[in-house]
Design an enzyme around this catalytic site. Structure first.
Site, PDB file in Angstrom:
ATOM      1  N   HIS A  53       0.847  -1.204   0.000  1.00  0.00           N
ATOM      2  CA  HIS A  53       0.000   0.000   0.000  1.00  0.00           C
ATOM      3  C   HIS A  53       0.881   1.253   0.000  1.00  0.00           C
ATOM      4  O   HIS A  53       1.797   1.380   0.807  1.00  0.00           O
ATOM      5  CB  HIS A  53      -0.867  -0.037   1.267  1.00  0.00           C
ATOM      6  CG  HIS A  53      -1.898   1.028   1.368  1.00  0.00           C
ATOM      7  ND1 HIS A  53      -3.190   0.867   0.906  1.00  0.00           N
ATOM      8  CD2 HIS A  53      -1.844   2.278   1.880  1.00  0.00           C
ATOM      9  CE1 HIS A  53      -3.884   1.960   1.144  1.00  0.00           C
ATOM     10  NE2 HIS A  53      -3.094   2.836   1.735  1.00  0.00           N
ATOM     11  N   ASP A  55       0.727   5.300   0.393  1.00  0.00           N
ATOM     12  CA  ASP A  55      -0.025   6.505   0.744  1.00  0.00           C
ATOM     13  C   ASP A  55       0.621   7.675   0.027  1.00  0.00           C
ATOM     14  O   ASP A  55       1.744   8.079   0.355  1.00  0.00           O
ATOM     15  CB  ASP A  55       0.012   6.718   2.266  1.00  0.00           C
ATOM     16  CG  ASP A  55      -0.948   5.790   2.983  1.00  0.00           C
ATOM     17  OD1 ASP A  55      -2.104   5.659   2.528  1.00  0.00           O
ATOM     18  OD2 ASP A  55      -0.544   5.188   3.995  1.00  0.00           O
ATOM     19  N   HIS A  84      -3.041   4.685  -2.830  1.00  0.00           N
ATOM     20  CA  HIS A  84      -4.060   5.517  -2.189  1.00  0.00           C
ATOM     21  C   HIS A  84      -3.701   6.982  -2.430  1.00  0.00           C
ATOM     22  O   HIS A  84      -2.754   7.505  -1.840  1.00  0.00           O
ATOM     23  CB  HIS A  84      -4.057   5.177  -0.679  1.00  0.00           C
ATOM     24  CG  HIS A  84      -5.061   5.918   0.132  1.00  0.00           C
ATOM     25  ND1 HIS A  84      -5.122   5.795   1.501  1.00  0.00           N
ATOM     26  CD2 HIS A  84      -6.047   6.791  -0.199  1.00  0.00           C
ATOM     27  CE1 HIS A  84      -6.098   6.553   1.969  1.00  0.00           C
ATOM     28  NE2 HIS A  84      -6.665   7.175   0.955  1.00  0.00           N
ATOM     29  N   ASP A 200      -8.964   1.019   6.730  1.00  0.00           N
ATOM     30  CA  ASP A 200      -7.616   1.611   6.782  1.00  0.00           C
ATOM     31  C   ASP A 200      -7.546   2.614   7.921  1.00  0.00           C
ATOM     32  O   ASP A 200      -8.387   3.507   8.016  1.00  0.00           O
ATOM     33  CB  ASP A 200      -7.354   2.318   5.436  1.00  0.00           C
ATOM     34  CG  ASP A 200      -5.988   2.988   5.376  1.00  0.00           C
ATOM     35  OD1 ASP A 200      -5.194   2.858   6.320  1.00  0.00           O
ATOM     36  OD2 ASP A 200      -5.726   3.652   4.355  1.00  0.00           O
ATOM     37  N   GLY A 222       0.308  -0.083   8.397  1.00  0.00           N
ATOM     38  CA  GLY A 222       1.691   0.310   8.140  1.00  0.00           C
ATOM     39  C   GLY A 222       2.535   0.260   9.401  1.00  0.00           C
ATOM     40  O   GLY A 222       3.421  -0.587   9.559  1.00  0.00           O
TER      41      GLY A 222
HETATM   42  O1  LIG Z   1      -3.903   6.498   5.144  1.00  0.00           O
HETATM   43  C1  LIG Z   1      -3.751   6.624   6.327  1.00  0.00           C
HETATM   44  C2  LIG Z   1      -4.296   7.772   6.985  1.00  0.00           C
HETATM   45  O2  LIG Z   1      -3.287   8.713   7.191  1.00  0.00           O
HETATM   46  C3  LIG Z   1      -3.118   5.613   7.226  1.00  0.00           C
HETATM   47  O3  LIG Z   1      -4.139   4.976   7.859  1.00  0.00           O
HETATM   48  C4  LIG Z   1      -2.209   4.588   6.601  1.00  0.00           C
HETATM   49  O4  LIG Z   1      -2.689   4.002   5.414  1.00  0.00           O
HETATM   50  C5  LIG Z   1      -1.955   3.462   7.533  1.00  0.00           C
HETATM   51  O5  LIG Z   1      -1.090   3.900   8.418  1.00  0.00           O
HETATM   52  P1  LIG Z   1      -0.833   3.228   9.812  1.00  0.00           P
HETATM   53  O6  LIG Z   1      -1.702   3.945  10.804  1.00  0.00           O
HETATM   54  O7  LIG Z   1      -1.204   1.792   9.731  1.00  0.00           O
HETATM   55  O8  LIG Z   1       0.624   3.460   9.996  1.00  0.00           O
END
Ligand SMILES: O=C(CO)[C@@H](O)[C@H](O)COP(=O)(O)O
Length: 245
Positions: A53, A55, A84, A200, A222
């Site tokens: 994934h 971001d 994303h 997510d 993540g």
């Molecule tokens: O997209 C977002 C929102 O900021 C996150 O939720 C990440 O995709 C996942 O991050 P972690 O919290 O798992 O590190």
């Protein structure tokens, strides 16, 4: 594990592959140390992760910046690339995300004037791979009702429900998110649609059980994979176990 060529043949086959692994973990690469992204990808592959994934943050739609499509392109992996777009102008970024080899692209409807146009731009083949189309995903902020996707349920393959605002941390899956999943399922049923559902944000070993209880197809995590103390393989195993897999 990784999809076979049969799993990759059509969107429906790919959705079925992801559903067989449900809840399939999609691991947020940007939580890893940027100096070791290559090793992080190798470690995830060795641990059997199927989805990577990304971001993509532009500092406008959400706080913070990430490398975006160049990082997606540079990440050579057998995992599916789950991108994303947390950006103010996804229409401007979609072409680069597709060229970078995204397998799944998420757009946010918040602040986007032309959701149909963005989804139509995603109705294309994955770059450099034969006869396979990108999965079109809509991601919704916590305050955005599931009903927002109702008009486009026939045009999408996946809906991602965030438990935290894009770019922030600290949310967690809760009862309100569970109700949103149920509302989405009802809307999809009424529309004769069958999108993958992903959750997510705020996923840890302590919270993934709550998220898994909502029966999503995919769960994004993540920090709990890269920053939880143990090895990536152990953290992934802990998350899978806590999710009941
Ligand atoms: O997209 C977002 C929102 O900021 C996150 O939720 C990440 O995709 C996942 O991050 P972690 O919290 O798992 O590190």
């Amino acid at each position: 594990m990784f999809p076979s060529s049969d799993d990759l043949a059509t969107r429906d086959a790919l959705k079925a592959f992801l559903r067989r692994a449900a809840p399939c973990l999609s691991v947020g690469l940007t939580a890893a140390d940027a100096m070791t992204y290559g090793a992080a990808i190798a470690g995830l592959e060795a641990a059997g992760a199927a989805l990577l994934h990304f971001d993509v943050m532009d500092g406008v739609f959400c706080p913070g910046f990430t490398a975006g499509p160049p990082l997606v392109a540079a990440s050579r992996t057998k995992m599916l690339k789950d991108v994303h777009l947390m950006v103010a102008d996804p229409i401007a970024v979609i072409p680069a995300a597709l060229k970078a080899g995204a397998d799944i692209v998420h757009v946010h409807p918040e602040g986007l004037s032309h959701l149909h146009r963005a989804l139509a731009m995603l109705d294309v083949e994955v770059a450099g791979r034969p006869a396979r189309r990108v999965l079109r995903a809509v991601a919704l902020n916590p305050a955005t009702p599931a009903d927002v996707v109702a008009p486009v349920l026939g045009d999408i393959d996946m809906v991602t429900l965030l438990a935290v605002d894009p770019g922030w941390s600290g949310g967690a899956p809760d009862a309100a998110l569970g109700r949103k999943v149920e509302r989405l399922r009802r809307l999809a049923g009424e529309a004769g649609a069958d999108p993958l559902i992903a959750i997510d944000g705020g996923i840890t070993e302590a919270t993934i059980g709550v998220a898994a209880g909502f029966r999503p197809d995919i769960i994004v995590s993540g920090s709990a994979v890269f920053k939880a103390g143990a090895s990536v393989a152990d953290n992934l195993e802990g998350l899978r176990r806590a999710a009941g897999r």
